[in-house]
Design an enzyme around this catalytic site. Structure first.
Site, PDB file in Angstrom:
ATOM      1  N   PRO A 132      33.551 -21.376 -19.772  1.00  0.00           N
ATOM      2  CA  PRO A 132      34.323 -20.430 -20.572  1.00  0.00           C
ATOM      3  C   PRO A 132      33.415 -19.391 -21.234  1.00  0.00           C
ATOM      4  O   PRO A 132      32.350 -19.713 -21.745  1.00  0.00           O
ATOM      5  CB  PRO A 132      35.022 -21.302 -21.607  1.00  0.00           C
ATOM      6  CG  PRO A 132      34.373 -22.625 -21.557  1.00  0.00           C
ATOM      7  CD  PRO A 132      33.666 -22.737 -20.257  1.00  0.00           C
ATOM      8  N   HIS A 133      33.885 -18.137 -21.198  1.00  0.00           N
ATOM      9  CA  HIS A 133      33.142 -17.028 -21.775  1.00  0.00           C
ATOM     10  C   HIS A 133      34.093 -15.857 -21.956  1.00  0.00           C
ATOM     11  O   HIS A 133      35.169 -15.827 -21.365  1.00  0.00           O
ATOM     12  CB  HIS A 133      31.978 -16.613 -20.862  1.00  0.00           C
ATOM     13  CG  HIS A 133      32.436 -16.183 -19.507  1.00  0.00           C
ATOM     14  ND1 HIS A 133      32.808 -17.089 -18.522  1.00  0.00           N
ATOM     15  CD2 HIS A 133      32.634 -14.947 -18.981  1.00  0.00           C
ATOM     16  CE1 HIS A 133      33.194 -16.423 -17.445  1.00  0.00           C
ATOM     17  NE2 HIS A 133      33.103 -15.117 -17.693  1.00  0.00           N
ATOM     18  N   ALA A 134      33.680 -14.927 -22.795  1.00  0.00           N
ATOM     19  CA  ALA A 134      34.434 -13.689 -22.989  1.00  0.00           C
ATOM     20  C   ALA A 134      33.416 -12.549 -23.049  1.00  0.00           C
ATOM     21  O   ALA A 134      32.212 -12.775 -22.912  1.00  0.00           O
ATOM     22  CB  ALA A 134      35.268 -13.763 -24.268  1.00  0.00           C
TER      23      ALA A 134
END
Length: 147
Positions: free
Chosen positions: A65-67
């Site tokens: 998960p990353h943004a």
């Protein structure tokens, strides 16, 4: 080396979580605690997941998960969550997920070495299986020390 980013303080091994949201929150928590990211970074991951699905499930049993950097990243960082019971992320081909690397990158190039190490690890099915079945932080560090 991945051990430049992963240490005993940002590894967590747990038997299960209720759902993908709890998995992502647990994985990102060390990044929030160390102020590598702001709370809104986690919120951005949730929003993206709801909009486009589990974009960060990269392979069988593995999520990252990353943004975007502008969503509250203060520094490039990495944490690792291993869920021995696995959790469904809504990725038909790759569920359940057992290994969750939470990633924050300050820009589009500062994390290239980290990604290179992770990609080598992700291609090694034996090491991924060892990680999935690891029972201690020291065991995890021994495995990732090779990448």
């Amino acid at each position: 080396m991945l051990t430049d980013w992963i240490n005993e303080g940002n590894i967590e091994l747990i038997p299960y979580v209720k759902n993908w949201r709890d998995a992502v929150e647990t994985a990102v928590r060390p990044l929030i605690t160390t102020k590598a990211v702001e709370q809104r970074y986690l919120d951005a991951i949730f929003t993206l997941h709801e909009q486009i699905g589990p974009y960060y499930v990269l392979g069988e049993g593995i999520a990252m998960p990353h943004a975007r950097p502008e969503e509250g990243v203060n520094k490039t960082a990495l944490s690792l969550l291993i869920i021995s019971g696995g959790v469904e992320f809504g990725s038909e081909e790759n569920d359940p997920v057992y290994i969750v690397f939470a990633l924050s990158a300050i820009d589009s190039h500062s994390h290239i070495d980290m990604i290179a190490g992770l990609s080598h690890l992700f291609c090694d099915d034996q090491k991924i299986n060892q990680l999935k079945n690891a029972t201690s932080k020291l065991e995890v560090l021994e495995i990732i020390r090779q990448f």
